[in-house]
Design an enzyme around this catalytic site. Sequence first.
Site, PDB file in Angstrom:
ATOM      1  N   CYS A 174      91.405  60.817  10.282  1.00 53.64           N
ATOM      2  CA  CYS A 174      91.923  60.605   8.926  1.00 53.64           C
ATOM      3  C   CYS A 174      92.113  59.130   8.586  1.00 53.64           C
ATOM      4  O   CYS A 174      91.634  58.652   7.544  1.00 53.64           O
ATOM      5  CB  CYS A 174      93.220  61.381   8.728  1.00 53.64           C
ATOM      6  SG  CYS A 174      94.618  60.842   9.756  1.00 53.64           S
ATOM      7  N   HIS A 208      99.142  61.921   8.966  1.00 54.99           N
ATOM      8  CA  HIS A 208      97.894  62.257   8.263  1.00 54.99           C
ATOM      9  C   HIS A 208      97.824  61.486   6.956  1.00 54.99           C
ATOM     10  O   HIS A 208      98.846  61.186   6.335  1.00 54.99           O
ATOM     11  CB  HIS A 208      97.816  63.766   7.998  1.00 54.99           C
ATOM     12  CG  HIS A 208      96.470  64.187   7.480  1.00 54.99           C
ATOM     13  ND1 HIS A 208      95.331  64.120   8.240  1.00 54.99           N
ATOM     14  CD2 HIS A 208      96.076  64.653   6.254  1.00 54.99           C
ATOM     15  CE1 HIS A 208      94.294  64.541   7.532  1.00 54.99           C
ATOM     16  NE2 HIS A 208      94.726  64.857   6.318  1.00 54.99           N
ATOM     17  N   HIS A 228      89.537  63.622   2.463  1.00 48.75           N
ATOM     18  CA  HIS A 228      90.160  63.320   3.764  1.00 48.75           C
ATOM     19  C   HIS A 228      89.355  63.936   4.890  1.00 48.75           C
ATOM     20  O   HIS A 228      88.495  64.795   4.688  1.00 48.75           O
ATOM     21  CB  HIS A 228      91.613  63.804   3.800  1.00 48.75           C
ATOM     22  CG  HIS A 228      91.791  65.294   3.808  1.00 48.75           C
ATOM     23  ND1 HIS A 228      92.862  65.917   4.415  1.00 48.75           N
ATOM     24  CD2 HIS A 228      91.042  66.301   3.285  1.00 48.75           C
ATOM     25  CE1 HIS A 228      92.778  67.224   4.259  1.00 48.75           C
ATOM     26  NE2 HIS A 228      91.692  67.488   3.583  1.00 48.75           N
TER      27      HIS A 228
END
Length: 385
Positions: free
Chosen positions: A297, A345, A357
Amino acid sequence: MASHRKSRPAGTRVAGIRTPALATAALTSVALLSQTANAAPSTDGNPSLEEVEKKVDDLYRQAESATEKYNAAKEKTSKQRKRVDTLLDDVAKRAQKLNEQRERLGSFAAAQYRTGAAAPDTATFLLADTPQDYFDQTQLMGRLTSRQKSEVDDYFSEQSATMKKRQEASESLQSLTESQNDLQTAKSTVQKKLSDARDLLSKLTAEEKARLAAIEKKKQEEAAQKAAELAKQQAAEQKAKEEAAQESSSSSDSGTSGSTSTDSSYSTKAEKALAFARAQIGKPYVWGATGPGSYDCSGLTQASWKAAGVSLPRTTYDQVNAGTTVSLADAQPGDLIFFYDDISHVGIYIGNGMMIHAPKPGAYVREESIYYGGESIIHSVVRPA
């Protein structure tokens, strides 16, 4: 900007967490489920579907957090290794210089011996604390020229500096070893969590996988509806701002012009970052990866903004502080959306409640609602440029 980082307690479980899963659609859906608070415990000794889901969810959340720790340790190790290499190279050059100076000093002693001074003793020279000591011992110091005496002083100074550099290199090597151990520990933690999760998932029946897929579909529909509501809210607020700006334009032309210029500059960079991110859609998530073939990420957000000429730190923990925090209602395309209390994240906002993402192992870079795991997991929004 003021720091807003929160503590990262180990094992924290947040409802609605999205976590890495396996490549098939049925298996990856496990990570998208929210915890079933009132799930009934199993009565036959085997875990229920809800218990398996919760355990897998927890394992993958822990793996995701460990991945960011791995990224941080890897970056630190890389910097320390470069520093150690530089120090060792410097020490080697200094040692060569000392050897050359030692040879010259030896030639001075030999020359003085030929003119009648005491015989030069190589062992004495090697064991003397300083070149000065050696020349004093052999009664040669008074017979050297000023230039030769200067070289003796230079040798002693270089010897002292080399010893300090050797000590610095030794300490840096120790730090590098410790960082390498931390890196290996983080790597092992990620691998263990992923392995445990796969073992649990492998025990699910086809019927259970189908049930999870159905719940996944419902979750996606709810997230899409939430994203649409945010988009509608943002559109209304933007319209109100534009109307207010028009009304006050006659009295605040200069201020409005500056604001417009700033917004335009950010939009230009954000468009480049988003163009890069969109080009990565379909590439696999791989923990610790920074491209070009795969990403985790924070690796994706870092690479996307790098394409726009903006350098971001490697980890989510640092990226969250690399810009200006804005409210979710004021989020603009290009902003970074961070998730979970441990900030493990991140995605890049594209507008209308959606983001690009790299979700989790087994999945691929994709567009998805920022509400994929519920609104409660959204930590903050940061504008990086």
